[in-house]
Design an enzyme around this catalytic site. Structure first.
Site, PDB file in Angstrom:
ATOM      1  N   ARG A  37      16.688   9.986   4.264  1.00 37.14           N
ATOM      2  CA  ARG A  37      17.985   9.656   4.878  1.00 37.14           C
ATOM      3  C   ARG A  37      18.983   9.149   3.853  1.00 37.14           C
ATOM      4  O   ARG A  37      20.179   9.344   3.992  1.00 37.14           O
ATOM      5  CB  ARG A  37      17.791   8.568   5.954  1.00 37.14           C
ATOM      6  CG  ARG A  37      17.093   9.047   7.213  1.00 37.14           C
ATOM      7  CD  ARG A  37      16.642   7.890   8.060  1.00 37.14           C
ATOM      8  NE  ARG A  37      15.748   7.013   7.288  1.00 37.14           N
ATOM      9  CZ  ARG A  37      15.176   5.915   7.750  1.00 37.14           C
ATOM     10  NH1 ARG A  37      15.410   5.534   8.984  1.00 37.14           N
ATOM     11  NH2 ARG A  37      14.368   5.199   6.984  1.00 37.14           N
ATOM     12  N   ASN A  88       5.305  13.299   4.377  1.00 42.05           N
ATOM     13  CA  ASN A  88       5.054  11.963   3.823  1.00 42.05           C
ATOM     14  C   ASN A  88       5.926  10.890   4.472  1.00 42.05           C
ATOM     15  O   ASN A  88       5.528   9.732   4.532  1.00 42.05           O
ATOM     16  CB  ASN A  88       5.309  12.035   2.308  1.00 42.05           C
ATOM     17  CG  ASN A  88       5.476  10.677   1.682  1.00 42.05           C
ATOM     18  OD1 ASN A  88       4.513   9.930   1.522  1.00 42.05           O
ATOM     19  ND2 ASN A  88       6.721  10.325   1.341  1.00 42.05           N
ATOM     20  N   TYR A 154       0.919   0.951  14.603  1.00 43.82           N
ATOM     21  CA  TYR A 154       0.948   1.689  13.331  1.00 43.82           C
ATOM     22  C   TYR A 154      -0.357   2.481  13.195  1.00 43.82           C
ATOM     23  O   TYR A 154      -0.344   3.669  12.846  1.00 43.82           O
ATOM     24  CB  TYR A 154       1.148   0.746  12.143  1.00 43.82           C
ATOM     25  CG  TYR A 154       1.115   1.492  10.812  1.00 43.82           C
ATOM     26  CD1 TYR A 154       2.085   2.440  10.507  1.00 43.82           C
ATOM     27  CD2 TYR A 154       0.087   1.275   9.886  1.00 43.82           C
ATOM     28  CE1 TYR A 154       2.051   3.149   9.304  1.00 43.82           C
ATOM     29  CE2 TYR A 154       0.042   1.979   8.683  1.00 43.82           C
ATOM     30  CZ  TYR A 154       1.030   2.920   8.397  1.00 43.82           C
ATOM     31  OH  TYR A 154       0.980   3.628   7.220  1.00 43.82           O
ATOM     32  N   PRO A 184      -4.261   7.020   2.087  1.00 41.96           N
ATOM     33  CA  PRO A 184      -4.335   5.921   1.120  1.00 41.96           C
ATOM     34  C   PRO A 184      -4.608   4.572   1.767  1.00 41.96           C
ATOM     35  O   PRO A 184      -4.298   4.335   2.946  1.00 41.96           O
ATOM     36  CB  PRO A 184      -2.934   5.917   0.484  1.00 41.96           C
ATOM     37  CG  PRO A 184      -2.257   7.178   0.951  1.00 41.96           C
ATOM     38  CD  PRO A 184      -2.885   7.511   2.267  1.00 41.96           C
ATOM     39  N   VAL A 187      -0.921   0.692  -1.132  1.00 40.30           N
ATOM     40  CA  VAL A 187      -0.075   1.281  -2.172  1.00 40.30           C
ATOM     41  C   VAL A 187       1.193   0.427  -2.275  1.00 40.30           C
ATOM     42  O   VAL A 187       1.880   0.222  -1.271  1.00 40.30           O
ATOM     43  CB  VAL A 187       0.342   2.737  -1.826  1.00 40.30           C
ATOM     44  CG1 VAL A 187       0.951   3.411  -3.059  1.00 40.30           C
ATOM     45  CG2 VAL A 187      -0.824   3.550  -1.284  1.00 40.30           C
ATOM     46  N   THR A 189       4.629   0.060  -2.644  1.00 38.44           N
ATOM     47  CA  THR A 189       5.872   0.847  -2.564  1.00 38.44           C
ATOM     48  C   THR A 189       6.873  -0.029  -1.810  1.00 38.44           C
ATOM     49  O   THR A 189       6.722  -1.244  -1.779  1.00 38.44           O
ATOM     50  CB  THR A 189       5.603   2.146  -1.760  1.00 38.44           C
ATOM     51  OG1 THR A 189       5.178   1.751  -0.447  1.00 38.44           O
ATOM     52  CG2 THR A 189       4.523   3.009  -2.404  1.00 38.44           C
TER      53      THR A 189
HETATM   54  P1  NDP Z   1       8.260   3.804   1.315  1.00 40.11           P
HETATM   55  O1  NDP Z   1       8.880   2.851   2.274  1.00 40.11           O
HETATM   56  O2  NDP Z   1       8.362   3.492  -0.144  1.00 40.11           O
HETATM   57  O3  NDP Z   1       8.798   5.285   1.562  1.00 40.11           O
HETATM   58  C1  NDP Z   1       8.976   5.767   2.867  1.00 40.11           C
HETATM   59  C2  NDP Z   1       9.754   7.070   2.796  1.00 40.11           C
HETATM   60  O4  NDP Z   1       9.861   7.616   4.116  1.00 40.11           O
HETATM   61  C3  NDP Z   1      11.161   6.879   2.263  1.00 40.11           C
HETATM   62  O5  NDP Z   1      11.485   7.910   1.357  1.00 40.11           O
HETATM   63  C4  NDP Z   1      12.025   6.975   3.499  1.00 40.11           C
HETATM   64  O6  NDP Z   1      13.285   7.575   3.177  1.00 40.11           O
HETATM   65  C5  NDP Z   1      11.214   7.945   4.375  1.00 40.11           C
HETATM   66  N1  NDP Z   1      11.537   7.759   5.784  1.00 40.11           N
HETATM   67  C6  NDP Z   1      11.264   6.664   6.544  1.00 40.11           C
HETATM   68  N2  NDP Z   1      11.784   6.816   7.773  1.00 40.11           N
HETATM   69  C7  NDP Z   1      12.394   8.038   7.781  1.00 40.11           C
HETATM   70  C8  NDP Z   1      13.129   8.753   8.756  1.00 40.11           C
HETATM   71  N3  NDP Z   1      13.347   8.244   9.989  1.00 40.11           N
HETATM   72  N4  NDP Z   1      13.627   9.975   8.438  1.00 40.11           N
HETATM   73  C9  NDP Z   1      13.430  10.480   7.206  1.00 40.11           C
HETATM   74  N5  NDP Z   1      12.739   9.858   6.241  1.00 40.11           N
HETATM   75  C10 NDP Z   1      12.237   8.643   6.523  1.00 40.11           C
HETATM   76  O7  NDP Z   1       6.714   3.881   1.736  1.00 40.11           O
HETATM   77  P2  NDP Z   1       5.473   4.745   1.163  1.00 40.11           P
HETATM   78  O8  NDP Z   1       5.871   5.608   0.053  1.00 40.11           O
HETATM   79  O9  NDP Z   1       4.371   3.803   0.966  1.00 40.11           O
HETATM   80  O10 NDP Z   1       5.139   5.595   2.462  1.00 40.11           O
HETATM   81  C11 NDP Z   1       5.007   6.999   2.462  1.00 40.11           C
HETATM   82  C12 NDP Z   1       3.921   7.390   3.453  1.00 40.11           C
HETATM   83  O11 NDP Z   1       2.677   6.848   3.024  1.00 40.11           O
HETATM   84  C13 NDP Z   1       4.153   6.874   4.867  1.00 40.11           C
HETATM   85  O12 NDP Z   1       3.797   7.890   5.783  1.00 40.11           O
HETATM   86  C14 NDP Z   1       3.182   5.688   4.971  1.00 40.11           C
HETATM   87  O13 NDP Z   1       2.785   5.448   6.283  1.00 40.11           O
HETATM   88  C15 NDP Z   1       2.050   6.229   4.121  1.00 40.11           C
HETATM   89  N6  NDP Z   1       1.114   5.232   3.613  1.00 40.11           N
HETATM   90  C16 NDP Z   1       1.559   4.181   2.849  1.00 40.11           C
HETATM   91  C17 NDP Z   1       0.649   3.250   2.377  1.00 40.11           C
HETATM   92  C18 NDP Z   1       1.058   2.046   1.603  1.00 40.11           C
HETATM   93  O14 NDP Z   1       0.264   1.092   1.504  1.00 40.11           O
HETATM   94  N7  NDP Z   1       2.252   2.023   1.017  1.00 40.11           N
HETATM   95  C19 NDP Z   1      -0.797   3.413   2.625  1.00 40.11           C
HETATM   96  C20 NDP Z   1      -1.137   4.541   3.431  1.00 40.11           C
HETATM   97  C21 NDP Z   1      -0.208   5.420   3.876  1.00 40.11           C
HETATM   98  P3  NDP Z   1      14.723   7.099   3.749  1.00 40.11           P
HETATM   99  O15 NDP Z   1      14.605   5.634   4.058  1.00 40.11           O
HETATM  100  O16 NDP Z   1      15.679   7.413   2.643  1.00 40.11           O
HETATM  101  O17 NDP Z   1      14.904   7.956   4.949  1.00 40.11           O
HETATM  102  C1  8X3 Z   2      -0.694   1.544   4.894  1.00 39.03           C
HETATM  103  C2  8X3 Z   2      -1.966   0.837   4.584  1.00 39.03           C
HETATM  104  O1  8X3 Z   2      -3.476  -1.062   5.302  1.00 39.03           O
HETATM  105  O2  8X3 Z   2      -1.099  -1.502   5.242  1.00 39.03           O
HETATM  106  O3  8X3 Z   2      -0.890   2.633   5.721  1.00 39.03           O
HETATM  107  O4  8X3 Z   2      -2.039  -0.148   6.982  1.00 39.03           O
HETATM  108  S1  8X3 Z   2      -2.143  -0.516   5.590  1.00 39.03           S
END
Ligand code: NDP
Ligand code: 8X3
Length: 255
Positions: A37, A88, A154, A184, A187, A189
């Site tokens: 976004r 993602n 979640y 994962p 992570v 982020t």
């Molecule tokens: P971030 O918050 O760093 O990145 C999330 C990304 O998703 C951003 O680029 C954001 O872009 C995009 N996003 C969120 N909402 C929307 C929307 N409504 N429309 C379009 N894009 C959207 O988190 P992560 O990189 O950690 O997360 C990426 C994926 O990994 C997710 O699915 C998360 O659930 C999963 N995950 C993360 C873990 C962690 O511990 N970090 C562990 C396991 C899974 P923008 O805001 O610009 O739209």
């Molecule tokens: C993200 C990992 O453990 O915070 O999906 O749910 S956790």
């Protein structure tokens, strides 16, 4: 476009795992459609990577079915054949006991993590089934394999991602389309910043006293998955930091 150069569509490329994946794939002969976004971030990333590969930026909210349709339909003809879709985009919103949960947070998680993934896939799958090839990578989570306290909705959204991933693998089997679930653990982020609505102290605590994964670690696994030979399909993969053994078993210094 090089003869063997694949086109990869990455949702959530403005941050974290998606951003690291875009950066890594730009070094490995993939042309990229980067989505999110936040337009300014997309434009900056496009500028950063355009000396390495061809890049196209698409800004839309995965929740908005019509915007997803319009954005993907707007792709120029040379970008319409997508080889790899990386679903993602997603986040956790809040961390509360079920009885205290915020319904707007519940909507956000189900609408983005589940329906958003479906909205994007719905637009891209017809091209893949018509060409009888393609690869879908769905980013699930350890939260989609085991439920933890206060994770309720979640976790439900990520269990749904796991079920959809398995269903896609079965339904797309006849079309030679690979489907990979990557799950994962912790992570570092913007994930926790989003979950705790900008509360940095709470977000930092999630990774305190341990070495978490970074987006780059997950990007490595994605690159590995999409560069296997045609006859090899990685189906399902959990990736933890070494300090983590389950959602709630995390070795921390001084713990
Ligand atoms: P971030 O918050 O760093 O990145 C999330 C990304 O998703 C951003 O680029 C954001 O872009 C995009 N996003 C969120 N909402 C929307 C929307 N409504 N429309 C379009 N894009 C959207 O988190 P992560 O990189 O950690 O997360 C990426 C994926 O990994 C997710 O699915 C998360 O659930 C999963 N995950 C993360 C873990 C962690 O511990 N970090 C562990 C396991 C899974 P923008 O805001 O610009 O739209
Ligand atoms: C993200 C990992 O453990 O915070 O999906 O749910 S956790």
């Amino acid at each position: 476009m090089g003869n063997n150069q694949k086109t990869v569509f990455i949702t959530g490329a403005t941050s974290g795992i998606g951003l690291a994946t875009a950066r890594l794939l730009s070094e490995h002969n993939f042309r990229l459609i980067i989505c999110g976004r936040r337009k300014e971030r997309l434009e900056n990333l496009k500028q950063e990577l355009s000396s390495k590969t061809e890049i196209l930026a698409l800004s839309f909210d995965v929740r908005n079915r019509q915007d997803v349709k319009t954005a993907i339909a707007s792709l120029p003809s040379t970008w319409q054949s997508i080889d790899v879709l990386i679903n993602n985009a997603g986040n956790a919103h809040g961390l509360s006991m079920i009885q205290d949960g915020d319904q707007d947070d519940w909507d956000a998680m189900l609408d983005i993590n589940v329906k958003g993934l479906l909205n994007v896939s719905k637009e891209i799958l017809p091209g893949m089934t018509a060409q009888n090839s393609g690869h879908i990578i769905n980013i699930g989570s350890i939260a989609g394999k085991e439920v933890y306290a206060k994770g309720n909705v979640y976790c439900a959204s990520k269990f749904a991602v796991d079920a959809i991933t398995q269903g896609m693998r079965i339904d797309l089997n006849a079309h030679g389309i690979k489907v990979t679930g990557i799950h994962p653990g912790l992570v570092n982020t913007e994930f926790s910043k989003v979950r705790f609505k900008g509360d940095k102290e709470k977000a930092d605590k999630v990774y305190e006293g341990m070495s978490p994964l970074y987006g780059e670690d997950v990007a490595d696994v994605i690159l590995f998955a999409i560069t296997r030979p045609a006859h090899v399909q990685l189906a399902d993969l959990v990736i933890f930091p070494t300090a983590q053994a389950s959602s709630t078993t995390v070795l921390r210094k001084n713990s």
